[in-house]
Design a protein around this motif. Structure first.
Motif, PDB file in Angstrom:
ATOM      1  N   GLY A 159       0.827  -1.194   0.000  1.00 49.10           N
ATOM      2  CA  GLY A 159       0.000   0.000   0.000  1.00 49.10           C
ATOM      3  C   GLY A 159       0.858   1.239   0.000  1.00 49.10           C
ATOM      4  O   GLY A 159       2.071   1.188   0.252  1.00 49.10           O
ATOM      5  N   TRP A 160       0.243   2.387  -0.280  1.00 49.12           N
ATOM      6  CA  TRP A 160       1.006   3.624  -0.407  1.00 49.12           C
ATOM      7  C   TRP A 160       1.673   4.026   0.905  1.00 49.12           C
ATOM      8  O   TRP A 160       2.830   4.452   0.922  1.00 49.12           O
ATOM      9  CB  TRP A 160       0.086   4.746  -0.885  1.00 49.12           C
ATOM     10  N   PRO A 195      -5.269  -2.935  -7.730  1.00 44.82           N
ATOM     11  CA  PRO A 195      -4.903  -2.364  -6.425  1.00 44.82           C
ATOM     12  C   PRO A 195      -3.797  -1.321  -6.507  1.00 44.82           C
ATOM     13  O   PRO A 195      -3.815  -0.334  -5.761  1.00 44.82           O
ATOM     14  CB  PRO A 195      -4.483  -3.578  -5.596  1.00 44.82           C
ATOM     15  N   SER A 245      -4.824   2.368  -5.057  1.00 43.25           N
ATOM     16  CA  SER A 245      -4.151   2.939  -3.882  1.00 43.25           C
ATOM     17  C   SER A 245      -3.201   4.058  -4.269  1.00 43.25           C
ATOM     18  O   SER A 245      -3.128   5.092  -3.587  1.00 43.25           O
ATOM     19  CB  SER A 245      -3.396   1.844  -3.121  1.00 43.25           C
TER      20      SER A 245
END
Length: 205
Positions: A34-35, A102, A106
Motif C-alpha cells: 500500500g502507499w 490495487p 491505492s
C-alpha cells in the motif's frame, strides 16, 4: 574556420531498462504494502538498484508513484468499433478495469490527496496522466467527425476546451463511481454514460 564539436554531456545517461524496473517494482510494492508503507528503499531493493538511483530520477515517493501509475493508463486504447458510442463504452470499461487494479487504486487516491497541498505534484499528475490520456478524446472525436457523427469545429480554442470538458466528464464519472462510490462499472452503465455524453455533444447517432 574550424567547426566546433558539441560539448560532451556530463553524468551517466538514464537507463530505460532501469526506469522500467523501478516503476514495476513500485507497482508491486503498492500491491503488497500500500502507499503508506511503501518506501524508496523497498522499491530500490525490489528493482535491484541503489537507493541513490531513485533520488536522481524522482524527488520523492509521490512523484515516483505518479509515474508508476501513469504507465498503467498508457495501456488505454480507443476501440475502432465504427461508432462513437461504442468507442466511448470500450474506453470507459478499460479505464474502470485499470482503476480496479490495487496498485492503480491505492496509488492514484494517495497522490491525488497529497496534491491538494502540493502544486508541483498536482502539475505532475496533470502532465503525466491527464494530458497524456486526452489523446483518446482527440482521436475519438476526429474519427466521429470523419464518420459524420459529430460536427466539425472551426475554432481551435473552442475545440480544445470541448476536448478538455469531454475528458473531465468521462474521467470524473468513472473515478467517482469506482473509487468514491465503490460501484461497478459494467457494460450497461458505460452505455448509459456514452448516451448522456453524446446527447450533450449534439451527436447525430
Amino acid at each position: 574556420m574550424q567547426s566546433r564539436t558539441p560539448a560532451a554531456r556530463t553524468g551517466r545517461p538514464r537507463s530505460a531498462a532501469a526506469d522500467a524496473a523501478i516503476l514495476a517494482a513500485t507497482r508491486a510494492a503498492l500491491v503488497e504494502l500500500g502507499w503508506s508503507k511503501l518506501t524508496l528503499g523497498d522499491v530500490a531493493t525490489r528493482a535491484g538498484v541503489a537507493k541513490t538511483t531513485l533520488y536522481r530520477r524522482w524527488a520523492g515517493k509521490n512523484e515516483l508513484v505518479v509515474d508508476a501509475v501513469a504507465v498503467l493508463f498508457d495501456e488505454l486504447r480507443l476501440p475502432d468499433s465504427g461508432s462513437l458510442a461504442d468507442d466511448i463504452e470500450g474506453v470507459v470499461l478499460q479505464f474502470a478495469t485499470i482503476l480496479a487494479r490495487p496498485e492503480a487504486r491505492s496509488g492514484l487516491m494517495a497522490v491525488v490527496a497529497e496534491s491538494t497541498r502540493d502544486d508541483a505534484l498536482r502539475e505532475r499528475i496533470r502532465v503525466s496522466i491527464v494530458d497524456r490520456q486526452k489523446r483518446l478524446v482527440l482521436e475519438g472525436r476526429s474519427r466521429a467527425q470523419a464518420r459524420g457523427e459529430l460536427p466539425q469545429e472551426s475554432d481551435p480554442s473552442s475545440a480544445s476546451r470541448t476536448a478538455d470538458l469531454i475528458f473531465d466528464v468521462v474521467a470524473g464519472a468513472v473515478v467517482h463511481r469506482t473509487l468514491v462510490s465503490g460501484e461497478a462499472v459494467d457494460t450497461e452503465w458505460a452505455r448509459r454514460l456514452a448516451r448522456v455524453l453524446l446527447s450533450g455533444l449534439g451527436s447525430t447517432v
